[in-house]
Design an enzyme around this catalytic site. Sequence first.
Site: not given
Length: 263
Positions: A187, A47, A65, A28, A61-62, A57
């Site tokens: 953060v 990050e 959908h 995302i 399941s890759a 990530t």
Amino acid sequence: MRGTWNGYFNLKVIYMVYDVLIIGAGIIGSAVAYELSKYDLNICVCERFNDVGNGATKANSAVLHAGFDCSPSKRKARLNVEGARLAKEICKKLDVKRRELPSLVLAFNDADMKMLEVLYHRGIQNGVEDIKILTRQKAMEIEPNINPHIAGALYAPAAIVDPWEYAVAMSETASVNGVDFFFSEKVEAIKKRELHFEVKTSKSNYKTRYIVNAAGAFGSDVYSLVKENKYVQTNRCGQYFVLDKSQSSIVNSIIFQCPTEKG
């Protein structure tokens, strides 16, 4: 671009106020950075891990959908279908491997077949193309090795893509376009000022006009830094069976169990 801390939110030096600070470099956060990098904005990504896509990530399941599962009243229903379409374009642009293949939701009894009808009508309302309910015979023609005791199946086009490679490709493109990425920076505090936010990480501090919370499994933790009314985020872990490549031809579709009242 960085400042130094001298006590809580006591900034000594800051050279830039970012337009947008994105928290999280998963799929995302990478996608947000990629899209915003098309505009004349100063953007950074913080990050907590040491690389892109090191949270949920890297281990999902890759599957892209088709979009028949979401209730049509939910925003997710529209974004699911639109996201799958955009993923096709982005993968082509960024040279990310993407494989199109059918998905089948298998039904074994009358109750399952009724659920397939529900999913089918959801898919139609959500704008899923080529969705249809198959008889047992038609489903077995597509996948002859599935359980022969099925009553029928829901067919919909889908695709798979390596989520880590996908995230890296978008982040690399965003970086080339000028987005700053700061890794190993969790953060820890966010303070709202009149015209900007002050963000303290485990290593540094930043000013930004807007914040995007893309922290994934840690999204509620970030939310609690700016809102007194906390919300509960329940994260769930699944398990995968990894088969030898010699078994890769058993099925050539994405096979789903029919959902029940338990999920």
